[in-house]
Scaffold this active site. Structure first.
Site, PDB file in Angstrom:
ATOM      1  N   HIS A  61       7.356 -14.942 -51.601  1.00 48.78           N
ATOM      2  CA  HIS A  61       6.567 -14.074 -50.881  1.00 48.78           C
ATOM      3  C   HIS A  61       7.261 -13.148 -49.916  1.00 48.78           C
ATOM      4  O   HIS A  61       8.521 -13.751 -49.437  1.00 48.78           O
ATOM      5  CB  HIS A  61       5.491 -15.112 -50.277  1.00 48.78           C
ATOM      6  CG  HIS A  61       4.572 -15.630 -51.280  1.00 48.78           C
ATOM      7  ND1 HIS A  61       3.250 -16.271 -50.760  1.00 48.78           N
ATOM      8  CD2 HIS A  61       4.768 -15.716 -52.632  1.00 48.78           C
ATOM      9  CE1 HIS A  61       2.815 -16.868 -51.940  1.00 48.78           C
ATOM     10  NE2 HIS A  61       3.415 -16.377 -53.046  1.00 48.78           N
ATOM     11  N   GLY A  62       6.532 -12.278 -49.152  1.00 48.81           N
ATOM     12  CA  GLY A  62       7.179 -11.863 -48.247  1.00 48.81           C
ATOM     13  C   GLY A  62       8.561 -10.593 -48.403  1.00 48.81           C
ATOM     14  O   GLY A  62       9.412 -10.692 -47.713  1.00 48.81           O
ATOM     15  N   ASN A  91       6.506 -11.066 -54.804  1.00 51.46           N
ATOM     16  CA  ASN A  91       5.234 -10.658 -54.245  1.00 51.46           C
ATOM     17  C   ASN A  91       5.597  -9.352 -53.068  1.00 51.46           C
ATOM     18  O   ASN A  91       6.444  -9.737 -52.450  1.00 51.46           O
ATOM     19  CB  ASN A  91       4.351 -11.756 -53.447  1.00 51.46           C
ATOM     20  CG  ASN A  91       3.559 -12.640 -54.250  1.00 51.46           C
ATOM     21  OD1 ASN A  91       3.945 -12.682 -55.585  1.00 51.46           O
ATOM     22  ND2 ASN A  91       2.643 -13.185 -53.513  1.00 51.46           N
ATOM     23  N   VAL A  92       4.809  -8.197 -53.234  1.00 50.74           N
ATOM     24  CA  VAL A  92       5.227  -7.182 -52.464  1.00 50.74           C
ATOM     25  C   VAL A  92       3.590  -6.755 -51.828  1.00 50.74           C
ATOM     26  O   VAL A  92       2.778  -6.565 -52.685  1.00 50.74           O
ATOM     27  CB  VAL A  92       5.758  -6.091 -53.051  1.00 50.74           C
ATOM     28  CG1 VAL A  92       5.938  -4.886 -52.280  1.00 50.74           C
ATOM     29  CG2 VAL A  92       6.943  -6.746 -53.816  1.00 50.74           C
ATOM     30  N   ASP A 138      -4.876 -13.860 -54.536  1.00 55.52           N
ATOM     31  CA  ASP A 138      -3.574 -14.240 -53.560  1.00 55.52           C
ATOM     32  C   ASP A 138      -3.829 -15.113 -52.288  1.00 55.52           C
ATOM     33  O   ASP A 138      -5.026 -14.686 -51.706  1.00 55.52           O
ATOM     34  CB  ASP A 138      -2.717 -13.266 -53.267  1.00 55.52           C
ATOM     35  CG  ASP A 138      -1.365 -13.428 -52.961  1.00 55.52           C
ATOM     36  OD1 ASP A 138      -0.770 -14.424 -53.172  1.00 55.52           O
ATOM     37  OD2 ASP A 138      -0.788 -12.583 -51.839  1.00 55.52           O
ATOM     38  N   HIS A 139      -3.308 -16.072 -51.993  1.00 51.97           N
ATOM     39  CA  HIS A 139      -3.419 -16.524 -50.579  1.00 51.97           C
ATOM     40  C   HIS A 139      -4.951 -17.170 -50.512  1.00 51.97           C
ATOM     41  O   HIS A 139      -5.607 -16.715 -49.326  1.00 51.97           O
ATOM     42  CB  HIS A 139      -2.814 -15.781 -49.567  1.00 51.97           C
ATOM     43  CG  HIS A 139      -1.475 -15.775 -49.263  1.00 51.97           C
ATOM     44  ND1 HIS A 139      -0.775 -17.148 -48.749  1.00 51.97           N
ATOM     45  CD2 HIS A 139      -0.344 -15.195 -49.705  1.00 51.97           C
ATOM     46  CE1 HIS A 139       0.554 -16.701 -48.810  1.00 51.97           C
ATOM     47  NE2 HIS A 139       0.906 -15.659 -49.309  1.00 51.97           N
ATOM     48  N   THR A 150       3.274  -5.376 -47.882  1.00 52.65           N
ATOM     49  CA  THR A 150       3.523  -4.741 -46.509  1.00 52.65           C
ATOM     50  C   THR A 150       4.422  -3.524 -47.126  1.00 52.65           C
ATOM     51  O   THR A 150       4.107  -2.323 -46.476  1.00 52.65           O
ATOM     52  CB  THR A 150       4.412  -5.492 -45.581  1.00 52.65           C
ATOM     53  OG1 THR A 150       3.614  -6.778 -45.101  1.00 52.65           O
ATOM     54  CG2 THR A 150       4.669  -4.690 -44.245  1.00 52.65           C
ATOM     55  N   HIS A 199       6.427 -13.309 -44.501  1.00 56.36           N
ATOM     56  CA  HIS A 199       5.496 -12.277 -44.367  1.00 56.36           C
ATOM     57  C   HIS A 199       5.353 -11.253 -43.629  1.00 56.36           C
ATOM     58  O   HIS A 199       5.670 -11.317 -42.264  1.00 56.36           O
ATOM     59  CB  HIS A 199       3.862 -12.937 -44.637  1.00 56.36           C
ATOM     60  CG  HIS A 199       3.711 -13.819 -45.682  1.00 56.36           C
ATOM     61  ND1 HIS A 199       3.569 -15.170 -45.454  1.00 56.36           N
ATOM     62  CD2 HIS A 199       3.509 -13.722 -47.097  1.00 56.36           C
ATOM     63  CE1 HIS A 199       3.367 -15.732 -46.713  1.00 56.36           C
ATOM     64  NE2 HIS A 199       3.128 -14.795 -47.760  1.00 56.36           N
TER      65      HIS A 199
END
Length: 290
Positions: free
Chosen positions: A211-212, A233-234, A84-85, A236, A183
């Site tokens: 995302h975020g 996407n998870v 990712d990223h 945090t 994010h």
């Protein structure tokens, strides 16, 4: 069971108008919690390793990747691995040999033309290796310690026309879109632009990624999936759950020194969070195996 591929899981989710959850992992406890939560719910899942997580692990991808592969191969549900990223081309080129079936190449910090050129080159390389590739257009703030962008700031939303051209010219397989998400949010207060999401879904033939998602309320997430998001996407949210549980345990057990005691509490808190997220997303049960 054998490793699943991200592309297959996302394609199946998109066809079913649901979404596959992709959880960012940092420690072995993250890996175990995500797999346990997915098994409990009986749904496929994606384990994600970000470039930031690799930096945390002394710049070494293989140790956390091997742990994720081992957990995936012993899972009762399909599990895929996603890098990712990624901004580093060197890290990108480690993906396939480390067990990843997909990568999110992130050149979104660059001006449009440079983002497109870098992403096209990454997509050509990834496809030659049999990798599914995701990119990002529009600025989803909150990475690298920067505050989230104002939702109305220039570049903070993905333009449907630009997104259509970007996907066609870059050859990516999925696109992460900016629709009011950010994010690293620790409070679930994000309000998504569902009209924009509808226009993006109509303009693009590839799956859309959110995302975020940790900062998005349940009803907003469910509406986003109904509006065309196929991968969520998870990251945090897992860290909030783990840290909160460990902090509470140590507050009531100040003499505790055995890390297994508080790490197990943190791990179980993440399991519960995984179960909650996949239920909100309406994730489909894993396909039966022969």
């Amino acid at each position: 069971m054998p490793l699943a591929t991200t592309g297959d899981l996302v394609t199946r989710a998109a066809a079913a108008r649901s979404a596959v959850a992709a959880f960012n992992i940092i420690t072995l406890e993250h890996v175990e919690a995500v797999v346990a939560g997915a098994e409990s719910a009986g749904v496929p899942v994606v384990l994600q390793v970000s470039e930031n997580a690799v930096k945390f692990r002394y710049g070494r991808l293989r140790p956390i990747a091997r742990a994720a592969v081992a957990a995936a191969e012993r899972s009762a549900v399909p599990v895929a691995l996603h890098l990712d990223h990624v901004q580093s081309d060197d890290l990108l080129r480690q993906a396939s040999d480390a067990g990843f079936s997909s990568v999110m190449y992130d050149a979104s910090r660059l001006p449009y033309a440079e983002n497109l050129a870098a992403t096209r080159a990454a997509a050509e390389w990834a496809h030659a290796q049999g990798l599914w590739i995701e990119a990002e257009l529009g600025e989803i703030g909150g990475k690298h310690g920067h505050p989230p962008l104002d939702a109305h700031a220039p570049g903070a939303r993905t333009d449907p026309g630009e997104a259509h051209a970007f996907v066609a010219d870059s050859g990516v397989d999925a696109l992460a879109v900016a629709v009011g998400n950010a994010h690293a949010m620790t409070e679930r207060t994000a309000a998504l632009d569902h009209d924009l999401l509808k226009r993006l879904a109509g303009a693009l033939e590839v799956p859309l990624v959110l995302h975020g998602s940790s900062g998005v309320p349940d009803e907003e997430l469910a509406a986003a999936v109904a509006g065309g998001i196929a991968k969520v996407n998870v990251g945090t949210a897992l860290n909030v759950a783990m840290t909160g549980a460990i902090r509470a345990f140590l507050a009531t057990h100040p003499q505790a020194v055995d890390s297994r005691k508080y790490l197990s509490v943190g791990r179980e808190a993440m399991v519960a969070e995984v179960e909650r997220f996949v239920a909100v997303l309406g994730a489909r049960p894993a396909p039966a195996t022969a």
